[in-house]
Design a protein around this motif. Structure first.
Motif, PDB file in Angstrom:
ATOM      1  N   HIS A 544       0.819  -1.204   0.000  1.00  0.00           N
ATOM      2  CA  HIS A 544       0.000   0.000   0.000  1.00  0.00           C
ATOM      3  C   HIS A 544       0.863   1.269   0.000  1.00  0.00           C
ATOM      4  CE1 HIS A 544      -3.133   2.851   1.170  1.00  0.00           C
ATOM      5  NE2 HIS A 544      -2.382   3.203   2.205  1.00  0.00           N
ATOM      6  N   THR A 548       0.910   3.939  -2.989  1.00  0.00           N
ATOM      7  CA  THR A 548       0.552   5.327  -2.699  1.00  0.00           C
ATOM      8  C   THR A 548       1.639   6.281  -3.177  1.00  0.00           C
ATOM      9  OG1 THR A 548      -0.745   4.647  -0.778  1.00  0.00           O
ATOM     10  CG2 THR A 548      -0.067   6.951  -0.873  1.00  0.00           C
ATOM     11  N   TYR A 672      -6.291  -3.608   2.851  1.00  0.00           N
ATOM     12  CA  TYR A 672      -6.232  -2.912   1.562  1.00  0.00           C
ATOM     13  C   TYR A 672      -6.657  -3.800   0.388  1.00  0.00           C
ATOM     14  CZ  TYR A 672      -3.424   0.150   4.518  1.00  0.00           C
ATOM     15  OH  TYR A 672      -2.975   0.939   5.538  1.00  0.00           O
TER      16      TYR A 672
END
Length: 930
Positions: A544, A548, A672
């Motif tokens: 994640h 990002t 996620y």
């Protein structure tokens, strides 16, 4: 001038005679002073001597005895017979010059000889033959001015070797004070004779569990003669992990210094900044001075190298020794002068690669040579004889990680860790690179780890002194247990790791950042939460973070899924009970062979873009007790472990449970993702989870199976959607909380505590829906559950929908449920309840459990609708009259309670049994909103 008082008391003639006598006495004293000053205390010693040490005919018997006779004042120790150092001998600091000379004897080293540090350097002269048999023994100068004279003839028998270091040697048991490892004054070393296998101007480290020192004042080394090295150094490859000759020894050359070579034979490489040697976890934790002072960590001083004599056997003469261990840049000036007397064999290279000024600083590597001097190959000098050079930089790769990056499990981390193995691959491919491995065992991102990596000197030195092109981040497995424990710890890991990566990524030199996943580990340990959370929490968070950051700069940030890449090799070891990948002592750290495989995958990821295993994750994964740990996850080849099952399951996928599958782990489903469905295959499917905890990392649906708690278990939805279909059943006692489990407020705990909860981490604005069509739940909380009195009150600002169907059973007559948990509500809770245990307790708001609760902050709404025939013991907020609803009658009851100081039903008002007028006013406000 003679005073008037003297002339009054004594006749002038007597006064003048007395004055002449005083003058004569003064002159006599001055004439005698050189003789007095020249008087040096001399002690005689010979092995086995039994005398007083006052003469050669009456020698004392040991070096310790001779030193004691000097009484700390310095002097001469004369070896009138062979004198053996049989035990570690420490010579205390002397107030004057100390000379060890020979009158027919020699110094036989059978253990180390250590001169201890002094407040300021004093002179030590070693003027005696030295003999060593079979082993390697060392002399340590203690940051004093040491001279080896021409009389230091060295006799080496049966492989014996002599080493000298100008500083000290830290003890592996950490009894050496850190202050003793940091020099504070200039000192010098001069060599006119002797045969040294190993030579360094600073400290010596030969064990990774010893502290690193720093030279904070210039050190000067002058070589007029002697022989250095063993001639057994590789001239190929980029890994220089060996001891040779260096100005710094294994210390940081923080203040610079000088190396002057007028003579001598150098059968070894020559370095100004030597290797630091591997640094394990405990030295990093205990080196408080080095950690606190950035000035101790950086080789900022100017360095001069003068070579106008001596012969060199074709090895490199370099500014810094480059190894895959801690290899850092020199930030000061390097001035090299080559005179006509030096002889360089073919292959000799003068290398300034590691000299690199900070941005904006006017520092450089300069080389000048006398006219007519034939220079060896000169590498990466900014100026040669005043002419600016075009310098091409090598690829610099920095590794930041824990024990796996450091090389735990390898036979020799300096040469067998995966960064070292990757350097070997780069050498083979003809790619020039400088590898800096700043891994530290037992480190994590969080302060609760054994060592918090961002707080280490390794992190600081990596940031200041590497100027990397590429960085590889591999931190997290040591945070797995904590990060999966509370949402606060998870957010802290995510935020702190992201901040660390962004800090390094912002360095001007950085072009690419690779964020790796946790490795597979032994998933056969069904009770080890780390093996599961390493997959579902750490690996998913690492992915994640990378995604990002990549969304902001796709060219810079890349996720490398080492779990998927290394899965076949690691699982083969676990399934077959072999140790082809893992080291002999565990199933986490690779062996030498494992690190070779690891390095190959990382090489392909960095230079070939192969960052995951094609087809590793699927939309459907089958799990069965009869399957394999390393199974493909198909119906015909199911996996047998929840950890590997979750690892192979793609986002939004379905986990198929075949038969009964058991796990004693505290379960946390993958973060996620777009959700997860857990479905039983055929009839009788059971997922038995006896770890006492189930946390949903994303939305989860249970269908056609029995979820067995064994005895009792808490289920935390973490504000994710949860669905139990009509065909889902439960066994044992399940307590369902929609929110988070909360512990102490982070600000109120020690940095090393595992409790990271904050108001932010206890809060949520996610809309979520809890749908219970099947299963039985003794307790239902529509929010958080607090476990300590100083836990923070979070705020739920989303829309929570709770649907309890007729096929489910919820409630208990002894344990109360609440539509809003132990948190503030500014959003809404809407419950539609078609079934509830008769006589089961149900409240609008759970009783408060922590200090500082403020009912005025509950501005949201709770609405409950019950199907006909559903009869819980339901107490809405403010129902002081006990009639199942809240109205003006309850306001009057509240007023009476305030006026009379009467107790109230705690179920009606946050578990409180007394109220104030302020509470009555809040109740009126609530009624006006309805």
């Amino acid at each position: 001038m003679v005073s008037s008082y003297a002339t009054e008391v004594f006749p002038m003639k007597i006064v003048k005679q007395f004055a002449r006598l005083l003058a004569a006495a003064a002159i006599l004293c001055m004439l005698c002073m050189p003789a007095f000053a020249a008087e040096v205390r001399t002690v005689y010693v010979a092995g086995g001597g039994t005398g007083t040490g006052a003469s050669a005919s009456s020698p004392c018997g040991s070096m310790d005895a001779a030193v004691a006779l000097l009484d700390g004042r310095g002097g001469r120790i004369v070896l009138c017979g062979d004198t053996t150092i049989r035990k570690k001998t420490q010579i205390p600091a002397q107030s004057g010059r100390l000379e060890i000379t020979s009158a027919g004897g020699s110094l036989i080293l059978a253990m180390r000889l250590q001169f201890l540090p002094a407040p300021a350097a004093y002179d030590i002269v070693i003027d005696t033959p030295i003999s060593i048999t079979k082993y390697t023994y060392y002399i340590f100068g203690g940051y004093n001015n040491v001279t080896f004279t021409e009389n230091c003839k060295t006799t080496l028998k049966d492989g014996g070797k002599l080493g000298f270091f100008g500083g000290t040697m830290p003890e592996a048991n950490f009894t050496t004070p850190e202050t003793d490892l940091i020099s504070t004054h200039p000192y010098s070393v001069t060599v006119n004779g002797g045969d040294f296998a190993y030579f360094g101007g600073g400290n010596f480290r030969n064990v990774s569990q010893t502290m690193l020192g720093s030279l904070t004042a210039p050190v000067s080394v002058t070589i007029n003669g002697g022989h250095f090295g063993t001639g057994s150094y590789s001239r190929t490859g980029s890994n220089r992990s060996y001891e040779a000759f260096s100005l710094s020894g294994n210390s940081i050359l923080a203040a610079g210094g000088s190396l002057t070579i007028h003579g001598g034979v150098f059968d070894c490489p020559v370095y100004l900044q030597g290797r630091y040697y591997s640094i394990a976890d405990r030295p990093v934790r205990t080196s408080t001075l080095l950690t606190a002072d950035a000035a101790l960590q950086t080789a900022d001083g100017d360095i001069t190298l003068t070579i106008d004599g001596g012969s060199f056997a074709g090895y490199e003469i370099a500014a810094a020794q480059v190894t895959p261990e801690y290899t850092f840049l020199l930030r000061g000036n390097l001035d090299v002068h080559i005179g006509a007397g030096a002889v360089f064999a073919d292959g000799t290279v003068l290398d300034a690669t590691q000299v690199k000024a900070r941005a904006g600083e006017n520092k450089a590597a300069r080389l000048t040579a006398e006219s007519g001097v034939s220079l060896p190959v000169c590498k990466r000098f900014d100026f040669i004889n005043g002419k600016a050079q075009t310098v091409d930089e090598p690829l610099r790769i920095l590794y930041i990680g824990d024990s796996i990056t450091w090389g735990t499990g390898a036979s020799a981390p300096a040469t067998r860790s995966y960064p070292a193995q990757l350097l070997a691959l780069l050498d083979a491919a003809g790619r020039e690179a400088v590898i800096t491995d700043c891994g530290v065992p037992a480190t994590g991102v969080l302060a609760s780890a054994n060592t918090c990596y961002p707080n280490t000197f390794a992190c600081s030195m990596a940031y200041q002194n590497t100027d990397p092109d590429y960085i590889v981040f591999s931190l997290g497995i040591n945070d797995a247990r904590t990060a999966g424990g509370t949402n606060g710890a998870l957010l802290s890991y995510t935020e702190d790791y992201t901040a660390l990566i962004e800090k390094f990524a912002a360095l001007p030199s950085v072009k690419k950042v690779f964020i790796t996943s946790a490795l597979p580990m032994n998933a056969t340990s069904t009770s080890d939460a780390v093996s599961l959370r390493g997959v579902t929490v750490i690996r998913q968070t690492q992915r994640h973070i990378a995604e990002t950051l990549s969304a902001k700069d796709a060219d810079k940030f890349t996720f490398v899924d080492l779990y998927a890449l290394l899965f076949p090799e690691t699982m083969a070891d676990i399934e077959n009970g072999t140790k082809n990948f893992f080291c002999a002592t565990d199933s986490l750290h690779p062996s030498d062979a494992g690190y070779v495989v690891y390095a190959k995958y990382m090489y392909d990821a960095i230079f070939g873009g192969v960052c995951t295993r094609e087809g590793f994750e699927g939309s459907d994964v089958y799990i069965s007790a009869a399957g394999r740990i390393g199974g493909a996850g198909t119906k015909d080849d199911p996996v047998s472990s929840l950890a590997t099952a979750f690892a192979r399951l793609g986002s939004g996928g379905t986990l198929h449970v075949v038969g009964e599958v058991s796990s004693a782990m505290k379960v946390f489903t993958p973060l996620y993702t777009d959700g997860l469905t857990i479905v039983g295959e055929g009839t009788g499917a059971v997922l038995k989870l006896t770890g006492g905890l189930f946390k949903a990392g994303s939305a989860v649906t249970f269908d056609n199976l029995t979820l067995d708690a064994g005895s009792a278990s808490d289920f935390y939805a973490c504000y994710n959607d949860v669905t139990f279909t009509e065909t889902a059943k439960t066994k044992g006692t399940w307590n369902l909380k929609v929110g988070y489990n909360l512990y102490a407020e982070r600000a109120a705990t020690k940095p090393s505590d595992t409790l990271y909860d904050t108001v932010a981490s206890a809060s949520s604005d996610k809309d979520c829906c809890i749908t219970l069509r099947g299963g039985s739940f003794a307790q239902l909380y529509g929010g958080n559950r607090m476990f300590v009195a100083n836990a923070p009150y979070g705020i739920y600002s989303g829309r929570l929908t709770i649907r309890v169907g007729s096929g489910a059973t919820v409630g208990s007559g002894t344990v109360g449920s609440a539509l809003c948990g132990q948190n503030y509500l500014s959003g809404s809770v809407d419950a539609v309840i078609e079934a509830y245990r008769a006589g089961g307790i149900l409240l609008d708001f759970a009783p408060v459990a922590a200090d500082g609760f403020d009912p005025a902050r509950n501005t949201g709404s709770v609405r409950a609708a019950f199907a006909d025939g559903v009869t819980p013991v339901y107490t809405p907020l403010g129902d002081f009259s006990g009639d199942g609803k809240t109205d003006l009658r309850d306001v009057l009851c509240a007023l009476r309670a305030v006026a009379g100081g009467d107790a109230i039903d705690g179920n009606a008002y946050y578990g409180k049994t007394t109220i104030e007028l302020r509470d009555v006013l809040l109740l009126l406000q609530m009624l006006t909103k309805k």
